[in-house]
Design a protein around this motif. Structure first.
Motif, PDB file in Angstrom:
ATOM      1  N   SER A  50       0.828  -1.165   0.195  1.00  0.00           N
ATOM      2  CA  SER A  50       0.122   0.219  -0.195  1.00  0.00           C
ATOM      3  C   SER A  50       1.137   1.010   0.341  1.00  0.00           C
ATOM      4  CB  SER A  50      -0.758  -0.083   1.236  1.00  0.00           C
ATOM      5  OG  SER A  50       0.024  -0.251   2.488  1.00  0.00           O
ATOM      6  N   LYS A  51       2.192   0.918   0.632  1.00  0.00           N
ATOM      7  CA  LYS A  51       3.266   2.369   0.392  1.00  0.00           C
ATOM      8  C   LYS A  51       3.204   2.415  -0.627  1.00  0.00           C
ATOM      9  CE  LYS A  51       3.598   1.983   5.842  1.00  0.00           C
ATOM     10  NZ  LYS A  51       4.194   1.894   6.971  1.00  0.00           N
ATOM     11  N   PHE A  93       6.216  12.864   2.940  1.00  0.00           N
ATOM     12  CA  PHE A  93       5.604  11.468   2.835  1.00  0.00           C
ATOM     13  C   PHE A  93       6.749  10.461   3.667  1.00  0.00           C
ATOM     14  CE2 PHE A  93       5.878   6.847   0.361  1.00  0.00           C
ATOM     15  CZ  PHE A  93       5.335   7.081   0.126  1.00  0.00           C
ATOM     16  N   ASN A 106       1.793   7.249  -7.007  1.00  0.00           N
ATOM     17  CA  ASN A 106       0.693   8.254  -6.802  1.00  0.00           C
ATOM     18  C   ASN A 106       1.072   9.431  -6.044  1.00  0.00           C
ATOM     19  OD1 ASN A 106      -1.300   6.368  -8.628  1.00  0.00           O
ATOM     20  ND2 ASN A 106      -1.190   5.395  -6.924  1.00  0.00           N
ATOM     21  N   SER A 107       2.091   9.242  -5.600  1.00  0.00           N
ATOM     22  CA  SER A 107       2.401  10.850  -5.733  1.00  0.00           C
ATOM     23  C   SER A 107       2.962  11.320  -6.178  1.00  0.00           C
ATOM     24  CB  SER A 107       3.617  11.023  -4.414  1.00  0.00           C
ATOM     25  OG  SER A 107       4.806  10.341  -5.090  1.00  0.00           O
ATOM     26  N   ARG A 126       0.942   4.591  -2.538  1.00  0.00           N
ATOM     27  CA  ARG A 126       0.788   5.808  -2.561  1.00  0.00           C
ATOM     28  C   ARG A 126       2.121   6.443  -3.318  1.00  0.00           C
ATOM     29  NH1 ARG A 126       1.882   6.575   3.417  1.00  0.00           N
ATOM     30  NH2 ARG A 126       1.911   8.435   2.737  1.00  0.00           N
ATOM     31  N   CYS A 157      -4.649   7.620 -12.258  1.00  0.00           N
ATOM     32  CA  CYS A 157      -4.114   6.859 -10.505  1.00  0.00           C
ATOM     33  C   CYS A 157      -3.334   5.282 -11.242  1.00  0.00           C
ATOM     34  CB  CYS A 157      -5.160   6.269 -10.019  1.00  0.00           C
ATOM     35  SG  CYS A 157      -5.328   5.279  -8.689  1.00  0.00           S
TER      36      CYS A 157
END
Length: 268
Positions: free
Chosen positions: A34-35, A262, A41-42, A38, A50
């Motif tokens: 999940s990270k 982040f 997608n940052s 993230r 996405c």
């Protein structure tokens, strides 16, 4: 290191591994997966659409970029909250590492590094030996720190003055145990004193220049000619970057701050 990262690094040795195999391994650790999503997608990667899954990330970014993202999130998660105690400023340590990582990626792109994200990972890990030394060799760390303060030396110069080993070599040994690629291990080991013969001289150059830039942002560092002498083939590039440091490094401030938010959030 998390088991998923160890398995990913082993996969580097297997020419028959597929992206599907890699995706399945990453997805066994949902926290890291999940990270990674993230991160990709940052603003770091700047994609308009996405990226919704690890397999999608692998198809668009490739294995190496996704592996570097995994290394980044896994290393900080594994080490940043460890209780090192004493006067060690963990927040300053990671902020410096992230600044060097961002600057290294910028320089890697400018010099034409095949994958500038490798330079980001090298910057993030370049001083990892200091954490190891502080926690497991505290007397050696303290001795070098006192010599550094008393004689006005850099920590690395103080280590060389009074210790049998320095943090760059310790960090490289740890990176080797973690099965990181040879160019990354070499960059960590030689980031203070670049040799001519390494597997990826451009990666080492990006890290060395980035570390110098961040360390000497507000002070006088080595002369452009002195740094260029360490990299004869890339000498003109080195001179250009050292002489224009005050122009290009401030332009990375927003990216550095974004990366710190982040990776570190408000917890360090």
């Amino acid at each position: 290191m998390p088991a998923v990262l160890v398995r990913l690094n082993r996969m580097l040795q297997d020419n028959d591994v597929s992206l599907a195999d890699i995706g399945r391994v990453i997805e066994t650790d949902q926290a890291i997966a999940s990270k990674i999503l993230r991160l990709v997608n940052s603003a770091f990667y700047g994609f308009d659409s996405c990226i919704s899954s690890i397999s999608h990330a692998l198809m668009i970014l490739g294995f190496n970029t996704v592996r570097n993202a995994a290394i980044s999130v896994a290393v900080i998660d594994a080490l940043r909250f460890r209780d090192v105690g004493g006067d060690f400023d963990a927040s300053a340590f990671w902020k410096h590492s992230i600044a060097v990582a961002v600057a290294g990626r910028h320089l890697g792109a400018r010099i034409g590094l095949k994958d500038p994200d490798n330079a980001f990972t090298a910057g993030l890990l370049h001083d990892i030996g200091k954490l190891v030394m502080f926690q497991y060799l505290p007397e050696l760390f303290r001795e070098a720190w006192m010599v550094s303060m008393r004689e006005g030396l850099s920590f690395f110069a103080a280590e060389k003055r009074c210790l049998p080993i320095h943090h760059a070599r310790i960090g490289a040994r740890v990176a080797g145990i973690w099965r990181f690629p040879t160019p990354l291990v070499e960059a960590i080991e030689h980031h203070h004193e670049p040799p001519i013969l390494v597997e990826d001289i451009d990666l080492l150059l990006s890290l060395h220049l980035a570390d110098l830039a961040v360390n000497h942002r507000a002070t006088d560092g080595p002369s452009a000619d002195e740094v260029a002498a360490r990299f004869p083939v890339q000498a003109q590039f080195v001179r250009d970057q050292v002489e224009t440091l005050s122009e290009w490094l401030p332009k990375l401030d927003c990216e550095i701050e974004s990366a710190c938010r982040f990776f570190l959030g408000g917890q360090v």
